[in-house]
Every structure is written in structure tokens, then in C-alpha cells.
Write a protein that holds these residues in place. Structure first.
Motif, PDB file in Angstrom:
ATOM      1  N   LYS A   3      -3.715 -54.360 -48.571  1.00 18.70           N
ATOM      2  CA  LYS A   3      -2.479 -54.457 -49.362  1.00 18.70           C
ATOM      3  C   LYS A   3      -1.266 -54.602 -48.454  1.00 18.70           C
ATOM      4  CE  LYS A   3       0.218 -52.386 -53.059  1.00 18.70           C
ATOM      5  NZ  LYS A   3       1.495 -52.786 -52.409  1.00 18.70           N
ATOM      6  N   VAL A   4      -1.265 -53.879 -47.334  1.00 16.01           N
ATOM      7  CA  VAL A   4      -0.162 -53.996 -46.377  1.00 16.01           C
ATOM      8  C   VAL A   4      -0.049 -55.435 -45.904  1.00 16.01           C
ATOM      9  CG1 VAL A   4       0.745 -53.236 -44.152  1.00 16.01           C
ATOM     10  CG2 VAL A   4      -0.444 -51.606 -45.639  1.00 16.01           C
ATOM     11  N   LEU A   5      -1.170 -56.020 -45.488  1.00 16.70           N
ATOM     12  CA  LEU A   5      -1.164 -57.392 -44.997  1.00 16.70           C
ATOM     13  C   LEU A   5      -0.736 -58.362 -46.082  1.00 16.70           C
ATOM     14  CD1 LEU A   5      -4.459 -57.439 -42.901  1.00 16.70           C
ATOM     15  CD2 LEU A   5      -2.120 -57.151 -42.097  1.00 16.70           C
ATOM     16  N   SER A   6      -1.228 -58.137 -47.303  1.00 20.92           N
ATOM     17  CA  SER A   6      -0.854 -59.016 -48.409  1.00 20.92           C
ATOM     18  C   SER A   6       0.642 -58.963 -48.673  1.00 20.92           C
ATOM     19  CB  SER A   6      -1.627 -58.609 -49.667  1.00 20.92           C
ATOM     20  OG  SER A   6      -1.213 -59.372 -50.781  1.00 20.92           O
ATOM     21  N   ASP A   7       1.215 -57.749 -48.699  1.00 20.84           N
ATOM     22  CA  ASP A   7       2.656 -57.602 -48.934  1.00 20.84           C
ATOM     23  C   ASP A   7       3.454 -58.288 -47.832  1.00 20.84           C
ATOM     24  OD1 ASP A   7       2.104 -56.148 -51.184  1.00 20.84           O
ATOM     25  OD2 ASP A   7       2.533 -54.193 -50.287  1.00 20.84           O
ATOM     26  N   ILE A   8       3.017 -58.113 -46.580  1.00 22.89           N
ATOM     27  CA  ILE A   8       3.741 -58.713 -45.449  1.00 22.89           C
ATOM     28  C   ILE A   8       3.675 -60.229 -45.518  1.00 22.89           C
ATOM     29  CG2 ILE A   8       3.676 -59.034 -42.947  1.00 22.89           C
ATOM     30  CD1 ILE A   8       2.928 -56.090 -42.689  1.00 22.89           C
ATOM     31  N   ILE A   9       2.488 -60.783 -45.777  1.00 23.38           N
ATOM     32  CA  ILE A   9       2.328 -62.241 -45.825  1.00 23.38           C
ATOM     33  C   ILE A   9       3.136 -62.846 -46.957  1.00 23.38           C
ATOM     34  CG2 ILE A   9       0.667 -64.097 -46.258  1.00 23.38           C
ATOM     35  CD1 ILE A   9      -1.413 -62.364 -44.782  1.00 23.38           C
ATOM     36  N   LEU A  10       3.093 -62.216 -48.143  1.00 19.76           N
ATOM     37  CA  LEU A  10       3.867 -62.726 -49.270  1.00 19.76           C
ATOM     38  C   LEU A  10       5.360 -62.685 -48.971  1.00 19.76           C
ATOM     39  CD1 LEU A  10       1.932 -61.145 -52.291  1.00 19.76           C
ATOM     40  CD2 LEU A  10       2.018 -63.559 -51.636  1.00 19.76           C
ATOM     41  N   GLY A  11       5.819 -61.613 -48.325  1.00 23.81           N
ATOM     42  CA  GLY A  11       7.231 -61.509 -47.981  1.00 23.81           C
ATOM     43  C   GLY A  11       7.658 -62.559 -46.976  1.00 23.81           C
ATOM     44  N   ILE A  12       6.827 -62.781 -45.961  1.00 24.31           N
ATOM     45  CA  ILE A  12       7.139 -63.791 -44.947  1.00 24.31           C
ATOM     46  C   ILE A  12       7.164 -65.178 -45.572  1.00 24.31           C
ATOM     47  CG2 ILE A  12       6.214 -64.924 -42.886  1.00 24.31           C
ATOM     48  CD1 ILE A  12       5.333 -62.172 -41.902  1.00 24.31           C
ATOM     49  N   ASP A  13       6.221 -65.458 -46.479  1.00 23.43           N
ATOM     50  CA  ASP A  13       6.207 -66.753 -47.173  1.00 23.43           C
ATOM     51  C   ASP A  13       7.481 -66.966 -47.983  1.00 23.43           C
ATOM     52  OD1 ASP A  13       3.772 -67.432 -46.142  1.00 23.43           O
ATOM     53  OD2 ASP A  13       2.618 -66.899 -47.941  1.00 23.43           O
ATOM     54  N   ALA A  14       8.079 -65.848 -48.448  1.00 25.76           N
ATOM     55  CA  ALA A  14       9.315 -65.943 -49.235  1.00 25.76           C
ATOM     56  C   ALA A  14      10.561 -65.998 -48.356  1.00 25.76           C
ATOM     57  CB  ALA A  14       9.402 -64.759 -50.195  1.00 25.76           C
ATOM     58  N   GLY A  15      10.362 -65.986 -47.033  1.00 27.25           N
ATOM     59  CA  GLY A  15      11.496 -66.086 -46.122  1.00 27.25           C
ATOM     60  C   GLY A  15      12.006 -64.761 -45.600  1.00 27.25           C
ATOM     61  N   ASP A  16      11.289 -63.658 -45.862  1.00 31.16           N
ATOM     62  CA  ASP A  16      11.729 -62.340 -45.400  1.00 31.16           C
ATOM     63  C   ASP A  16      11.215 -62.038 -43.994  1.00 31.16           C
ATOM     64  OD1 ASP A  16      12.999 -61.864 -47.783  1.00 31.16           O
ATOM     65  OD2 ASP A  16      11.328 -60.741 -48.667  1.00 31.16           O
ATOM     66  N   LEU A  17      11.789 -61.007 -43.413  1.00 29.79           N
ATOM     67  CA  LEU A  17      11.271 -60.396 -42.193  1.00 29.79           C
ATOM     68  C   LEU A  17      10.590 -59.088 -42.599  1.00 29.79           C
ATOM     69  CD1 LEU A  17      14.364 -60.751 -39.802  1.00 29.79           C
ATOM     70  CD2 LEU A  17      12.662 -62.476 -40.398  1.00 29.79           C
ATOM     71  N   SER A  18       9.547 -58.709 -41.883  1.00 23.27           N
ATOM     72  CA  SER A  18       8.868 -57.450 -42.207  1.00 23.27           C
ATOM     73  C   SER A  18       8.911 -56.516 -41.010  1.00 23.27           C
ATOM     74  CB  SER A  18       7.417 -57.691 -42.617  1.00 23.27           C
ATOM     75  OG  SER A  18       6.606 -57.955 -41.484  1.00 23.27           O
ATOM     76  N   ALA A  19       9.004 -55.232 -41.295  1.00 25.60           N
ATOM     77  CA  ALA A  19       8.939 -54.201 -40.262  1.00 25.60           C
ATOM     78  C   ALA A  19       7.787 -53.268 -40.609  1.00 25.60           C
ATOM     79  CB  ALA A  19      10.243 -53.411 -40.196  1.00 25.60           C
ATOM     80  N   LEU A  20       6.887 -53.069 -39.660  1.00 25.42           N
ATOM     81  CA  LEU A  20       5.711 -52.221 -39.856  1.00 25.42           C
ATOM     82  C   LEU A  20       5.731 -51.123 -38.804  1.00 25.42           C
ATOM     83  CD1 LEU A  20       2.849 -51.611 -41.048  1.00 25.42           C
ATOM     84  CD2 LEU A  20       1.951 -53.254 -39.376  1.00 25.42           C
ATOM     85  N   VAL A  21       5.652 -49.875 -39.253  1.00 27.29           N
ATOM     86  CA  VAL A  21       5.635 -48.726 -38.348  1.00 27.29           C
ATOM     87  C   VAL A  21       4.288 -48.036 -38.472  1.00 27.29           C
ATOM     88  CG1 VAL A  21       6.781 -46.589 -37.649  1.00 27.29           C
ATOM     89  CG2 VAL A  21       8.114 -48.433 -38.707  1.00 27.29           C
ATOM     90  N   LEU A  22       3.541 -47.971 -37.368  1.00 27.58           N
ATOM     91  CA  LEU A  22       2.260 -47.274 -37.346  1.00 27.58           C
ATOM     92  C   LEU A  22       2.479 -45.913 -36.709  1.00 27.58           C
ATOM     93  CD1 LEU A  22       1.602 -50.484 -37.165  1.00 27.58           C
ATOM     94  CD2 LEU A  22      -0.704 -49.704 -36.677  1.00 27.58           C
ATOM     95  N   LEU A  23       2.468 -44.869 -37.533  1.00 21.91           N
ATOM     96  CA  LEU A  23       2.743 -43.522 -37.057  1.00 21.91           C
ATOM     97  C   LEU A  23       1.491 -42.917 -36.434  1.00 21.91           C
ATOM     98  CD1 LEU A  23       4.777 -42.160 -40.110  1.00 21.91           C
ATOM     99  CD2 LEU A  23       5.656 -43.193 -38.014  1.00 21.91           C
ATOM    100  N   ASP A  24       1.670 -42.213 -35.343  1.00 24.83           N
ATOM    101  CA  ASP A  24       0.546 -41.544 -34.682  1.00 24.83           C
ATOM    102  C   ASP A  24       0.732 -40.033 -34.812  1.00 24.83           C
ATOM    103  OD1 ASP A  24      -1.789 -41.948 -32.553  1.00 24.83           O
ATOM    104  OD2 ASP A  24      -0.573 -40.252 -31.898  1.00 24.83           O
TER     105      ASP A  24
END
Length: 206
Positions: A3-24
Motif C-alpha cells: 500500500k505504501v508503494l502504491s500510494d507513492i507511485i500514484l502520487g508521483i504519477d499525479a505530479g507530487d513529491l513523496s517523503a518516506l521515513v523508515l523509523l528504527d
């Protein structure tokens, strides 16, 4: 993660930038407080008293010792932690599910949880990157406070931040670190998560 990847790809296709934070999280399975966990089962999931007692009998009263060669230490009572790799280990790490409500309080940000793997992500127009950066920093501050109150420790040294977009918009990506607590987390150009490599503009599976 799909779902994360799907949301990011759809957003990028719409012209957005995405920020992903992987917390440790540092030694996440070892620091789970049994009392707090049992309270979460009651308050957040409505687990009945009888079932909670079953979980309590599994968690409480365990002892451990260390053996080196022919020498064995005395038994010590285990006061916290759940057995990583056990059948119930991943189930009991629903401990962090309360973070969903916390993240929802920060408009525009989303959360993905799998046991101790926690990702916060958001999308924005190219003109709104500063606002998204500030929103992420504020959100992670709240996450870190929640974790401290629940005996979990956010490890900012191993936390990763990745901005992504299409190859045509790479020049629009921020380059400055994102503040996480009192630390500045330097941006990375690629992360690996569950066998999937995510870069600033490509997805690669391994």
C-alpha cells in the motif's frame, strides 16, 4: 508495504513529491512492558479478562539464565520483552497500533506498521516541500514521545528519510536533512525494505 508503494507511485504519477521515513526502534522486542501491553489489549482491542489472563500467563513469570561452557548464571526474572521469532511475537507487537490514531492527527501523513517496522510517509506538491518537512518533524516528535512513554526507543542514527519523484522532477527534491528530535537525519537516495529497493525515482525488487 504494497500500500505504501502504491500510494507513492500514484502520487508521483499525479505530479507530487513523496517523503518516506523508515523509523528504527532499538531492541524493540526486548523492551515491551508486559503491564502496558496487557493494558493495550484491554483498552485498544477490547480483549476480555479471560483472554488477557491467558496472555499474562504466557508473558509473566518467565526466567532466564546465561551459560558459558560449564558455567551457568543464576536465574533472573524477565520483567519486559516478548520472544522474537515466537508464534505470538508478531501478534503481540500490535502494541504499536495506537500510533495510527496519533499519525492521523497530523493531516496528510500516513502510517504503515508491521511488527516493529514503522514507516511514516506523505505526499505534497513541489511548492509545499517545506510544509511537509515540518509536518514530518512534528509528527516524529510526537511518535518519539509516545514511544518513550511505552518503553520503546526511537533510534535516530538508523532512521532513514527518502524523498521520491519522477525522473523529470528530481531537481525539485529537497536536499536538506529532516529534524528528528534533536538530530538531523540526512536524506538517503535509496532504501531497502522487505526485499524492495526504493530510490528517489525507481523501484527495484530483489
Amino acid at each position: 508495504m504494497l500500500k505504501v508503494l502504491s500510494d507513492i507511485i500514484l502520487g508521483i504519477d499525479a505530479g507530487d513529491l513523496s517523503a518516506l521515513v523508515l523509523l528504527d526502534l532499538s531492541a524493540a522486542f526486548d523492551t515491551v512492558d508486559h503491564h502496558i501491553l496487557l493494558q493495550h489489549l484491554k483498552r485498544s482491542y477490547g480483549i476480555t479478562r479471560l483472554i488477557r489472563q491467558w496472555f499474562q500467563s504466557y508473558l509473566v513469570g518467565r526466567r532466564k539464565f546465561v551459560r558459558t561452557g560449564s558455567s551457568t548464571s543464576s536465574l533472573a526474572l524477565i520483567l519486559c520483552g516478548i520472544l522474537q521469532g515466537s508464534v505470538l511475537g508478531l501478534i503481540l507487537f500490535l502494541y504499536t497500533a495506537d500510533l495510527l490514531l496519533l499519525i492521523e492527527g497530523h493531516g496528510g501523513l500516513c502510517l504503515h506498521l508491521y511488527a516493529d517496522d514503522t514507516q511514516v510517509y506523505g505526499l505534497c506538491r513541489p511548492s509545499a516541500t517545506l510544509e511537509l518537512q515540518n509536518s514530518i518533524s512534528t509528527c516524529i516528535d510526537d511518535v518519539a514521545r509516545w514511544m518513550r512513554s511505552n518503553w520503546l526507543q526511537l533510534n535516530t542514527a538508523k532512521t532513514e528519510v527518502l524523498w521520491s519523484t519522477s525522473s523529470r522532477r528530481l531537481r525539485l527534491l529537497p536536499v536538506s536533512p529532516i529534524r528528528v528530535g534533536t538530530d538531523q537525519v540526512v536524506l538517503v537516495s535509496v532504501v531497502r525494505h522487505f526485499g524492495i529497493y526504493i530510490s528517489t525515482w525507481t523501484l527495484m525488487c530483489q
